[in-house]
Design a protein around this motif. Structure first.
Motif, PDB file in Angstrom:
ATOM      1  N   ARG A 306       0.822  -1.221   0.000  1.00  0.00           N
ATOM      2  CA  ARG A 306       0.000   0.000   0.000  1.00  0.00           C
ATOM      3  C   ARG A 306       0.850   1.263   0.000  1.00  0.00           C
ATOM      4  N   LYS A 307       2.117   1.133  -0.365  1.00  0.00           N
ATOM      5  CA  LYS A 307       3.000   2.302  -0.297  1.00  0.00           C
ATOM      6  C   LYS A 307       2.522   3.441  -1.188  1.00  0.00           C
ATOM      7  N   GLY A 308       1.878   3.121  -2.265  1.00  0.00           N
ATOM      8  CA  GLY A 308       1.434   4.172  -3.172  1.00  0.00           C
ATOM      9  C   GLY A 308       0.215   4.915  -2.668  1.00  0.00           C
ATOM     10  N   ASN A 309      -0.490   4.333  -1.687  1.00  0.00           N
ATOM     11  CA  ASN A 309      -1.697   4.964  -1.168  1.00  0.00           C
ATOM     12  C   ASN A 309      -1.366   5.964  -0.073  1.00  0.00           C
ATOM     13  N   SER A 310      -2.371   6.597   0.439  1.00  0.00           N
ATOM     14  CA  SER A 310      -2.178   7.560   1.518  1.00  0.00           C
ATOM     15  C   SER A 310      -1.675   6.863   2.761  1.00  0.00           C
ATOM     16  N   ARG A 311      -0.690   7.446   3.441  1.00  0.00           N
ATOM     17  CA  ARG A 311      -0.093   6.845   4.631  1.00  0.00           C
ATOM     18  C   ARG A 311      -1.053   6.871   5.820  1.00  0.00           C
ATOM     19  N   THR A 312      -2.091   7.656   5.716  1.00  0.00           N
ATOM     20  CA  THR A 312      -3.025   7.734   6.837  1.00  0.00           C
ATOM     21  C   THR A 312      -4.108   6.659   6.748  1.00  0.00           C
ATOM     22  N   ARG A 313      -4.067   5.836   5.702  1.00  0.00           N
ATOM     23  CA  ARG A 313      -5.131   4.860   5.513  1.00  0.00           C
ATOM     24  C   ARG A 313      -4.681   3.489   6.014  1.00  0.00           C
ATOM     25  N   GLY A 314      -5.452   2.912   6.905  1.00  0.00           N
ATOM     26  CA  GLY A 314      -5.212   1.538   7.337  1.00  0.00           C
ATOM     27  C   GLY A 314      -3.939   1.323   8.133  1.00  0.00           C
ATOM     28  N   LEU A 315      -3.525   2.308   8.933  1.00  0.00           N
ATOM     29  CA  LEU A 315      -2.301   2.137   9.699  1.00  0.00           C
ATOM     30  C   LEU A 315      -2.500   1.165  10.848  1.00  0.00           C
ATOM     31  N   GLY A 316      -3.638   1.187  11.483  1.00  0.00           N
ATOM     32  CA  GLY A 316      -3.926   0.272  12.574  1.00  0.00           C
ATOM     33  C   GLY A 316      -3.267   0.699  13.866  1.00  0.00           C
ATOM     34  N   ALA A 317      -3.621  -0.013  14.939  1.00  0.00           N
ATOM     35  CA  ALA A 317      -3.065   0.276  16.258  1.00  0.00           C
ATOM     36  C   ALA A 317      -1.635  -0.252  16.353  1.00  0.00           C
ATOM     37  N   PRO A 318      -0.794   0.362  17.196  1.00  0.00           N
ATOM     38  CA  PRO A 318       0.587  -0.114  17.356  1.00  0.00           C
ATOM     39  C   PRO A 318       0.600  -1.568  17.838  1.00  0.00           C
ATOM     40  N   CYS A 319       1.439  -2.378  17.240  1.00  0.00           N
ATOM     41  CA  CYS A 319       1.541  -3.775  17.644  1.00  0.00           C
ATOM     42  C   CYS A 319       2.986  -4.232  17.524  1.00  0.00           C
ATOM     43  N   ALA A 320       3.264  -5.392  18.108  1.00  0.00           N
ATOM     44  CA  ALA A 320       4.623  -5.934  18.094  1.00  0.00           C
ATOM     45  C   ALA A 320       4.561  -7.448  18.158  1.00  0.00           C
ATOM     46  N   ALA A 321       5.644  -8.065  17.715  1.00  0.00           N
ATOM     47  CA  ALA A 321       5.767  -9.523  17.761  1.00  0.00           C
ATOM     48  C   ALA A 321       7.178  -9.877  18.211  1.00  0.00           C
ATOM     49  N   VAL A 322       7.285 -10.950  18.983  1.00  0.00           N
ATOM     50  CA  VAL A 322       8.584 -11.463  19.396  1.00  0.00           C
ATOM     51  C   VAL A 322       8.954 -12.620  18.470  1.00  0.00           C
ATOM     52  N   ASP A 323      10.114 -12.526  17.851  1.00  0.00           N
ATOM     53  CA  ASP A 323      10.560 -13.564  16.918  1.00  0.00           C
ATOM     54  C   ASP A 323      11.002 -14.796  17.715  1.00  0.00           C
ATOM     55  N   PRO A 324      10.288 -15.930  17.612  1.00  0.00           N
ATOM     56  CA  PRO A 324      10.653 -17.108  18.412  1.00  0.00           C
ATOM     57  C   PRO A 324      11.899 -17.822  17.916  1.00  0.00           C
ATOM     58  N   LEU A 325      12.352 -17.502  16.704  1.00  0.00           N
ATOM     59  CA  LEU A 325      13.525 -18.171  16.145  1.00  0.00           C
ATOM     60  C   LEU A 325      14.757 -17.265  16.120  1.00  0.00           C
ATOM     61  N   ALA A 326      14.672 -16.134  16.789  1.00  0.00           N
ATOM     62  CA  ALA A 326      15.793 -15.187  16.748  1.00  0.00           C
ATOM     63  C   ALA A 326      17.032 -15.770  17.400  1.00  0.00           C
ATOM     64  N   ARG A 327      18.153 -15.632  16.717  1.00  0.00           N
ATOM     65  CA  ARG A 327      19.442 -16.057  17.255  1.00  0.00           C
ATOM     66  C   ARG A 327      20.464 -14.958  17.000  1.00  0.00           C
ATOM     67  N   ARG A 328      21.435 -14.894  17.880  1.00  0.00           N
ATOM     68  CA  ARG A 328      22.473 -13.888  17.701  1.00  0.00           C
ATOM     69  C   ARG A 328      23.184 -14.118  16.372  1.00  0.00           C
ATOM     70  N   PRO A 329      23.401 -13.044  15.599  1.00  0.00           N
ATOM     71  CA  PRO A 329      24.160 -13.196  14.352  1.00  0.00           C
ATOM     72  C   PRO A 329      25.528 -13.799  14.621  1.00  0.00           C
ATOM     73  N   SER A 330      26.092 -14.438  13.615  1.00  0.00           N
ATOM     74  CA  SER A 330      27.393 -15.078  13.772  1.00  0.00           C
ATOM     75  C   SER A 330      28.462 -14.042  14.105  1.00  0.00           C
ATOM     76  N   PHE A 331      29.557 -14.510  14.696  1.00  0.00           N
ATOM     77  CA  PHE A 331      30.632 -13.592  15.023  1.00  0.00           C
ATOM     78  C   PHE A 331      31.239 -12.990  13.758  1.00  0.00           C
ATOM     79  N   THR A 332      31.198 -13.733  12.659  1.00  0.00           N
ATOM     80  CA  THR A 332      31.658 -13.179  11.386  1.00  0.00           C
ATOM     81  C   THR A 332      30.841 -11.957  11.011  1.00  0.00           C
ATOM     82  N   SER A 333      29.504 -12.073  11.139  1.00  0.00           N
ATOM     83  CA  SER A 333      28.621 -10.950  10.805  1.00  0.00           C
ATOM     84  C   SER A 333      28.873  -9.763  11.729  1.00  0.00           C
ATOM     85  N   ASP A 334      29.055 -10.044  13.022  1.00  0.00           N
ATOM     86  CA  ASP A 334      29.304  -8.963  13.971  1.00  0.00           C
ATOM     87  C   ASP A 334      30.628  -8.257  13.683  1.00  0.00           C
ATOM     88  N   LEU A 335      31.638  -9.024  13.323  1.00  0.00           N
ATOM     89  CA  LEU A 335      32.928  -8.424  12.997  1.00  0.00           C
ATOM     90  C   LEU A 335      32.827  -7.543  11.758  1.00  0.00           C
TER      91      LEU A 335
END
Length: 354
Positions: A306-335
């Motif tokens: 919906r990027k082309g539409n008005s930003r005020t349309r269909g925004l909805g209430a603030p929400c969040a999700a916790v990623d159950p599969l989240a893992r720390r990035p590899s040390f290679t990525s951090d470096l």
């Protein structure tokens, strides 16, 4: 057609390291130095080939099967501990959801919060509160926890990574890498433990020195830090006064007296973290609704369409999700992240983790 007595087995170096680290939970300085030496090498290389007997291949398959079962247990535990309905891993995303890699958010909307402090000061429970979970009375030492919370606020997506680096007190190289990759720092001590306050003061100086060295500054760097004096619910047992803390810290550090048990002061902490990261105030747990990771993904994809539409349309209430599969990035990525974050480093220089 008969198979040979041996089979050729290909496995990248990073895969080997990640596999062993997953089993042992240990990133030794030796492993870190190997990653540091390989982080700058070209990605496309001819893989090394080793001959592994069929017996060895059978062992590898068995271990991989146990590994998958362990991953499913972790997902189930995280789902049940958050009070959400348990879901099959077949319905979950195949891997961790990284909004930046998926092109669903902007770099300025992604931050890593590093949590540091002495043992038994309440770091884990403060993180659980931020994730929308309840206080846990039973104490279990934290080796290392990595969480990812994804937000959808005002039509935009935000990502906050939370690293509880509790096990790194005795490993300076690992702690230094965590500090260098952190955007915002949450330092926690217990008001009934003077030694824990001394430790966070030392950590604050270490963070300033590490950032200054990375950026080639002559003076300690100004860093985004929130300091918490936890366990104020203990009352008469406190050993560190508020006036003493403010006198030692000086200006430039936000300080809050908190209780992860009854929630005292936590709203101010979460609001300060949002302010330091330039994030909306709705990232505070009391100001948004928790949804499943699948609902969150569909919401982001729908919003992107919906990027082309008005930003005020269909925004909805603030929400969040916790990623159950989240893992720390590899040390290679951090470096690589650390090396890329310093614009003043010469190409011939390497990041000084030690």
């Amino acid at each position: 057609m008969e198979m040979n007595a041996t089979e050729k087995f290909y496995l990248p170096v990073d895969g080997i390291l990640e596999m062993f680290n997953s089993f042992t939970g240990d990133q030794s300085p030796i492993t870190l130095s190997v990653l540091q030496s390989t982080a700058l090498t070209p990605a496309l290389q001819t893989p090394q080939v080793s001959n592994i007997p069929k017996t060895g291949m059978g062992i590898i398959k068995m271990v991989k099967g146990c590994w998958r079962q362990q991953d499913k247990k972790v997902v189930t535990m995280r789902s049940s501990s958050s009070g959400n309905r348990q879901m099959s891993t077949d319905r979950l995303p195949k891997g961790s959801v990284d909004l930046l890699e998926l092109g669903l958010t902007k770099p300025k909307n992604c931050h890593r919060i590093v949590v540091l402090g002495a043992p038994k000061v309440g770091k884990t429970n403060m993180l659980q509160r931020f994730l929308g979970e309840d206080f846990e009375e039973h104490y279990e030492p934290t080796s290392e926890d990595f969480h990812r919370k994804l937000f959808h606020i005002g039509g935009e997506a935000y990502q906050i990574d939370l690293l509880d680096a509790a096990s790194e007190r005795d490993f300076p190289a690992k702690r230094r890498l965590s500090i260098l990759t952190g955007d915002i720092f949450l330092l926690v001590f217990s008001v009934d433990d003077r030694d824990s306050f001394t430790e966070v003061c030392e950590l604050l100086n270490e963070i300033k020195a590490a950032k200054a060295k990375l950026l080639k500054l002559k003076h300690p760097a100004r860093v985004r830090v929130v300091l918490c004096g936890n366990k104020v619910d203990l009352g008469a047992e406190r050993a560190v006064s508020r006036s003493e803390v403010e006198e030692m810290l000086g200006e430039g550090v936000a300080f809050f007296e908190t209780s992860a048990k009854d929630g005292t002061g936590l709203e101010g902490v979460f609001t300060a973290l949002a302010s330091l990261g330039g994030l909306p105030i709705e990232t505070s747990p009391s100001r948004h609704q928790i949804v499943s990771i699948l609902t969150y993904q569909s919401m982001c994809i729908s919003q992107q369409g919906r990027k082309g539409n008005s930003r005020t349309r269909g925004l909805g209430a603030p929400c969040a999700a916790v990623d159950p599969l989240a893992r720390r990035p590899s040390f290679t990525s951090d470096l690589q992240l650390v090396l890329g974050s310093s614009t003043k480093q010469n190409k011939s220089e390497r990041c000084q983790i030690q």
